[in-house]
Structure formats: C-alpha cells, structure tokens
Enzyme design. Structure first.
Site, PDB file in Angstrom:
ATOM      1  N   CYS A   1     -27.021  23.290  57.738  1.00  0.00           N
ATOM      2  CA  CYS A   1     -28.002  22.692  56.841  1.00  0.00           C
ATOM      3  C   CYS A   1     -27.370  21.807  55.780  1.00  0.00           C
ATOM      4  CB  CYS A   1     -28.808  23.786  56.150  1.00  0.00           C
ATOM      5  SG  CYS A   1     -29.529  24.926  57.334  1.00  0.00           S
TER       6      CYS A   1
ATOM      7  N   GLN B   1      -3.721  24.725  56.459  1.00  0.00           N
ATOM      8  CA  GLN B   1      -4.335  25.773  55.645  1.00  0.00           C
ATOM      9  C   GLN B   1      -3.329  26.727  55.015  1.00  0.00           C
ATOM     10  OE1 GLN B   1      -7.507  25.700  54.781  1.00  0.00           O
ATOM     11  NE2 GLN B   1      -7.472  23.790  55.939  1.00  0.00           N
TER      12      GLN B   1
ATOM     13  N   GLY C   1      -3.278  14.711  55.900  1.00  0.00           N
ATOM     14  CA  GLY C   1      -3.150  15.695  56.960  1.00  0.00           C
ATOM     15  C   GLY C   1      -3.838  15.224  58.236  1.00  0.00           C
TER      16      GLY C   1
END
Lengths: 483, 483
Positions: free
Chosen positions: B315, B172, B64
């Site tokens: 994080c 998606q 993709g």
C-alpha cells in the site's frame, strides 16, 4: 591551473547545510525523507533554470562521464528504429570515444567528423557525416584540451532539419558560458563549475526518445540507478548559481589573462606552438606545445615551482598514445602544456607563471645543446605547405630518397620527443634540398615530425616502409631541408 | 529508524578535511593530484582491511546499486564461457532483481532460490539451483526488509566446490557484522554504515573473471568510469573504521532493543505478525505487519508522532506491487512496518515508540469496528496447516464451493487491506465449516488472504477463476470457517 577546481565556498556551505537537512532518502515518506525531497526538487529547479532546461528533463548522475555514457547509450537505444549509426567529432572527450567504441563493438556504426587545425568542426562537414541510419549525433560545446568553442547551434540546426537528435557535451562550458540552443540531450559535470565531485547532469529534452541501457530503477526518471546523493546535488546547484552570477565579469578577466599567456609564451619561449582557436575559445583554457620537450618532465618542473598544469602529451599519459585531440588537429603533441585558470585566479599568479616558464623550458632543453631561436630575434619564415596533409591519400608514398644525399637517422625504440630531437640536431648535416629519413616506431612521431616541419618551415615529404632503409620495424619519415 | 542514517560525525570531519586536502583529480601528476591520490590510496587500504579484502581488489562506485549492477553484469560477462545462467535468492535487493531482469531480457537465464517463512535460504536448495551453465550466483549477507541473516559461508562452500563465483551483497551488514568468508565478488554501500551518499564498494577477488559491461575507462581498475569522488571516499573509509570499532558493543545494545520490540509489539498490538528470523538476524532491524491496516496510513501517523519508519507494504510503494520479500516468505504484506535502528538509538526512543504504537494502530483500525484480540487476553489457537502452500501445484483448483453455503464477497476494485477487512468482518455470517469466497483483483490479496487464514487459524482452500462466481475479472479466494 588544473582539470578541476577546489570546492566553491558557496558549495561547501550548501553541502554542510544539506548534510544536516537533506541526509535522508528522498524516496521515503517520513518527514526527513520529504525534506530531502524538497531540497532535491529545489536543486533540480535551479540547475534546470541555469542550464536552460525544464526540471523534469534533468536527471542527476554520479559524474559527467556517467552522464555521457548514459546519454549516448540511452539515446541510441531509444532511437534504434532509425538505425545504429552514431556521429561524433574527432575531438570529443574520451568518455564519448569510449562509449562509441563500445557501440561499435556491439555491432553499431560510428562516423567521425574531422576538425581544422584549431580543433573546430565545420557544421557542413558534420552534416555530411549524417546518414539515414544516424540515430544520434554528439558534439561538445567546447574542447577540453585546447578550449576551442564548437559551432553547436549551427550543427543543431542541421541535425534538427533531418530529425536527428544531438547530444551536447557541455562539461567544459556549463557555468561559464550560456548553454547553446538546440540540444536534444545535454551533459555536464558539477566539479567543473566549482561543485563537488560525484554530481553530473543528464538532460533529455521532452519528446526525445530515450531507453535506459541499465537495469530498471525508479529514481531520477528511470535514467540513473542508485541512492540519490542529495547533499552533493544541493551543493552543485548552489555553486552553479554562484558562478553564473559572476560569470560575465570573471570570464572577461580570465579571457584577458589567457590572452596574455597566448601572446607572451611564444615571445618568451623559443619553438613553441600555441594551439586552439584564438578567438572562438573558452575564457579560461590555453594550451601550447614546446618542441624538444618531454611533457612529463616539464610538468614535473612546473609542479616543483608551484604550478599545477596538465598535458595532452603522449609522454605524460599512462596509455602512451598521443592526445587524440592534438592528433586530429595535426599539431605538435610533444611538450604539451594545458593551463586551465580556476575561478578567481590572480593576475600575479599568471605573471609568476610567465616569469618562471622560459627558464624551466630552457633547463629541460639545455642538455640537448640545440640552437633555439625566438621569433623576436629572428623572424620565423612563412610555413611551407605540408606535402602530406591529413586529407591526402595516405597510401601515396613519397619517392624513395636517393641513397647518395639521404641521411638516415635510426630513432627506433626512442620515445617522444627523442625522434624529433634527433631530426633537429642532425638536419644541418645535409645540404639545403637534401633529405633526412627518420626511422621511428613511437606512434607520436607520425604526428610530431610533420608538425615540426611546419613549425621549422622544412618540407615534410611523407612516410615510407622502414624496410626500405633496412629496418625490421617502424616507419620511415622523410624530410627535405629547405634552408 | 530509517533506510539510511545521518552522516557519522567522524565521516563529516573527514569529508571536510578531504575537501581541503583531496579536492584535486587523483589521476593528475601535480602536487594536489598526488595528494588526492595518497588520500584515495589510504582510504582504499582502510576499506579493504575492514572488509577483509586486498586494496587492489576494491573499486569504489557511486552507490551500492551501481556496485551490484556492475558486479553482476561484469561477472556474467567475464564468465560467459561457463554459460549465461544466473542464480539468486528470491529475497535479494531490487537492484539484484532488476539486473537479473535485464540479463533475462538480453537472452540470459535466471534461477531463483526460494526462502522459508523467515526469509532464509537453505544452502542445499541454493546448490540445487546451480547448473553446468551457471556463470554467477548472488546472495545477500542479510535481508534488507526483515533482517534475516543468510547462510553465506555454507553457500560459498557449495559454490566453491563446483567453481561457480558467488557475489555477496553485504550492503545490510557491512560495518556492523564481519564480512562472511568465501565471496568472489562483494558489494556494499557507505551510507548504510554512516558514510556519505555517493560511495559504494565493488570488490572482485584476485583471480575472479570480470569484464566490464561499460565503456572502457582507466579509473578504479577499469571497473567504474568517471571522476573519482575522493572526499566522499575518504569520509566513507573514516566512518567504516569508526563504526567497526564500536560495532560489538553497539550491536549488543541494538540487538537487545530489537528483541524488546519483537517481544512487546505482539503483546501490545492485536493481530500483528513479527516477521524475519528471530535468531539469525541483523542486530538493528525488525519488521512486523498489522492486519487490517493500510501501511501508508500507519506510516503517516507514526511520522506525525516523530517516528521515521519504512514499509515493504503494497500500500505504500509507488509501484503498487507487494514487497517481493514478504511475498517470497509467504507472510502478510499489509500494514507492514520496518524499523531500522540507527547507530546510537536511545532506549528512550524505543520505549516512546512502544508506548505510541498501540494507540496509533488502534486509531487506524477504529473505523472498521472489528473485534480484535490480544493473545494475552485470549490465546491464539494453533495455526492450521495451509491447504494451498506455495510449493503445492498452483493449477490444482479447489472444488467450487456449493452455492448453498458459500458467502461471496465482491472486493473487486478494492485495494489492500480492504479485501482482507471484508473477509474478517463477514466470515461470521457463515456457520463453522462454511465457505467464504472473496473476489479480488488487487495482487496483494493473493498473499494476504492466505496469510490472514494462517494468523486467524482459518482454512485457506485456494483460488479459482472469478468467472465461476459471475465476475468478469480478478480471482476468487476460497476460505473455510473453522471455528
């Protein structure tokens, strides 16, 4: 006998196992992702070891072509302070040539190294093309059409002496022969060694400058964007390991089978030229050209008989241009047949091929009514020196043939191999010493008429404007009958 | 619950069959080559029909990401007479953003369309970014991190009115939702619909200008160079057909399971924000962020409990920058969890997840000793209007907090979520109306401190140079205690 091979059984097993175990995204932190990462790391270690590289030098691409494109463009970009000069041999794979064309279209310069009649570069000629502005040199390990092995290590030494990086396109030999030393970048393709489609390799030696020409991406050391195809890479690594383990024995076997084809085809089929280096060659590839034959027609007949072979002939390609490899070698391009023996090819299949070929070629030629001779029945005369060899000044035109003795053949609009067929049929109409002028506009004639003269020991005089013979297009090819 | 899914059983069956029947090079003339070509043609017809395209509009890529890169660069090149202006939304996939960066680095211009708090673009805002020089607009069908469905057809109409081609990145949604009308170029990725890795789709509508940015190659309509991976393409087509047949029923089922997660997570876990459009969303994706949580730690705990989820949290990413999607939405980036339900996810698995989550989050937060409240126990106050919203003039600095009442917290060198944790712990030390100044140099603080204020109904005053508070680096974030 094809340009690719069925998936190696070991590769299929590995592929199915990796689809179960390595389907997840190796960039993810969760368990299935870590497992995919472990499989990927192991495959990378394996391929690196088999190709003589470090694991952190290897990036997996989607194909050998992509590896070549990225390797060349990335190395040129990374070394652009040196200059924008690219050097490659005249017989590289089309992926190299097309990348060089793009580089030229973007303002770069390209130097092309010629080859000898066997398709081999001379290391000194290669070195002579290097300049102060050369940012990258490219050389294949072996030629894909004729199997000739190139003097990569010699060239690598000469490039290394002047600090120019060398990209070695090892697509034809990786898995079969050891990777030559001295590469700065290395490219290969897994389906050539029995791996799956969808996997190529780009290795960049530690310390070699590289700057990706593509949008940035974290994957594969920033060199190849896109989701990493772990199952296929695992299968590629497994297949490479398997074929490497068998390579020495299998190479010897295939080398002997190819030798058999090289020796027997000219004894079985009249007017055929086996091309490529007879000694420094791949174990599994053999290429020959048959005079007066449309390669596509012959391939069709071989296919019906169950033989899958390819052709570099101008007559089979969808682009209608003669094979650049055969053209650079200065050999016949018509009726070209390339046989590539896959791993495990049976001796019986080769014998079946040798038994079928003469009849199939004869059937294709039959409608022409030509007198064709086998060297066994009547020894071929020594070839004469070609008057117009590729290194001669192409602007030096031959004297116009005197109107009296010249036979002018109008082959305008006729496609390969028809101009050569016309020439062969009608040259007997002039006396020895007389001249035949062939008017032709198929680009292949420029290669095939001199090649025919070589094979038939006729004298090729060179080319002249067709207008001199009253034609409004095309080229006049002049041939003197010697016998 | 991952960014990819195991191979669909139908795809595996097709893959193995095509490895037997379609291993040869589809560009070859012999029987096995023609057979591979037939399989490839049939796969192309199938994918075209399922995506609402014509077979001759479809090129298969290796991923993709490659489809997006080639689609954008090729359309920009093909339409360069219009200009060099590219428009895309702020929440596109990183492959779009990175391609836009390359375009900018090469001298092009890029306009970015903002999104609302749900991550959705407004068609009129999109249209407002288009200029006379816009050569291409790019919009995703749905967002990959938060599942929000974009108003593609409205945007396509507006682009169409002014003749600007629109590339729709359908990665998606393809296979799950019908492809929206109006695209000029369409991209997708097969592993997202249960197909194998190694297959992407680039469709270019007939009549749309396209000029390949890569070296020329005859394969895949000249758009994608390299050996064509027929077995994987056949498997991709088979999988697409299979999931499309089940899509309506499966979507309804997954939609309800996601709804359950969206509703119950905020009732089970204190201080959590579910993000993404609650209505116009993908059926299978849900994303939420947990205050005071390091996303990587939480993902590790979920992984140990058998849940494979992802995170857009600053994080967890190796780049240490906050998710550009969450940042563009102006929502909390810390403790981010993205759950993506693969085809066939069992209701029990979702229940197991909902049962495990509260305890895991509580365990991660336990060492902080914070007083955390569930909305059921104590209703959340109405959020106040943020003083410094993203559309406000960022150069307008708040008045310096008076030395007397300001509490200055030094979170310099502390990584997300620590600055917010410091703030939450210590804001009680100032009286209502008092000000807390957080000094921080982690980029995530810029997003997370305002988002925390929103969630906790505290007033965010804006940022100021940290030097004003004696620091030699970082930024000062000013918060007024309201309650």
């Amino acid at each position: 006998m094809a340009s690719t091979a069925p998936l190696h059984p070991v590769a299929r097993q590995a592929l199915n196992a990796a689809i179960d175990e390595g389907w997840a995204d190796p960039a993810r932190l969760y368990r299935s992702g870590r497992q995919a990462r472990m499989l990927l790391d192991a495959a990378r270690e394996g391929v690196a070891a088999d190709l003589g590289a470090r694991a952190d030098e290897i990036s997996f691409t989607a194909s050998g072509t992509q590896a070549v494109q990225l390797g060349i463009l990335g190395a040129l970009r990374g070394n652009r302070r040196r200059g924008a000069h690219l050097v490659h041999s005249a017989v590289e794979h089309s992926s190299v040539l097309h990348t060089a064309e793009l580089h030229e279209a973007q303002g770069g310069e390209v130097g092309v190294v010629p080859v000898d009649r066997h398709g081999r570069v001379k290391a000194t000629q290669f070195a002579a093309r290097l300049t102060d502005a050369t940012a990258l040199a490219v050389l294949q390990s072996a030629n894909h059409e004729v199997g000739t092995v190139q003097p990569v290590e010699e060239v690598a030494d000469l490039c290394g002496n002047v600090g120019i990086p060398l990209l070695v396109d090892a697509a034809q030999s990786a898995g079969r022969l050891p990777v030559p030393h001295g590469w700065s970048l290395l490219t290969a393709s897994a389906h050539k060694w029995g791996g799956p489609a969808g996997v190529g390799v780009l290795a960049v030696r530690k310390g070699v400058r590289y700057a990706s020409p593509l949008p940035s991406d974290e994957r594969e050391r920033g060199r190849v964007p896109g989701y990493v195809n772990v199952p296929a890479i695992v299968a590629a690594a497994a297949s490479l390991r398997a074929v490497r383990a068998e390579a020495e024995q299998e190479n010897a076997r295939l080398h002997a089978l190819v030798e058999r084809i090289r020796t027997r085809v000219p004894a079985l089929v009249p007017e055929v030229e086996v091309v490529g280096d007879p000694v420094r060659r791949l174990p599994h590839v053999v290429t020959f050209s048959c005079l007066y034959v449309d390669g596509e027609v012959l391939l069709g007949e071989l296919d019906k008989a169950g033989f899958a072979v390819s052709s570099g002939s101008s007559c089979t390609s969808s682009t209608l241009t003669p094979s650049h490899v055969l053209a650079a070698m200065g050999v016949l391009t018509e009726g070209n047949v390339r046989v590539s023996l896959p791993y495990g090819t049976a001796e019986e299949d080769v014998e079946r091929f040798l038994a079928a070929l003469p009849g199939l070629v004869a059937a294709v030629r039959a409608p022409l009514g030509l007198d064709l001779r086998l060297p066994a029945a009547e020894p071929e005369p020594e070839p004469v020196v070609r008057t117009a060899d590729p290194s001669a000044d192409p602007s030096a035109e031959p004297e116009p043939a005197g109107e009296a003795e010249a036979l002018v053949l109008d082959a305008l609009g006729k496609r390969c191999p028809l101009p050569v067929i016309d020439l062969a049929r009608r040259i007997g109409e002039v006396p020895p010493g007389g001249t035949v002028v062939v008017l032709a506009d198929d680009e292949a004639a420029r290669l095939d008429i001199p090649a025919w003269c070589d094979m038939r020991a006729q004298e090729y005089l060179g080319e002249a404007p067709a207008a001199r013979y009253g034609a409004d297009r095309g080229t006049a090819y002049l041939v003197r009958r010697t016998d």
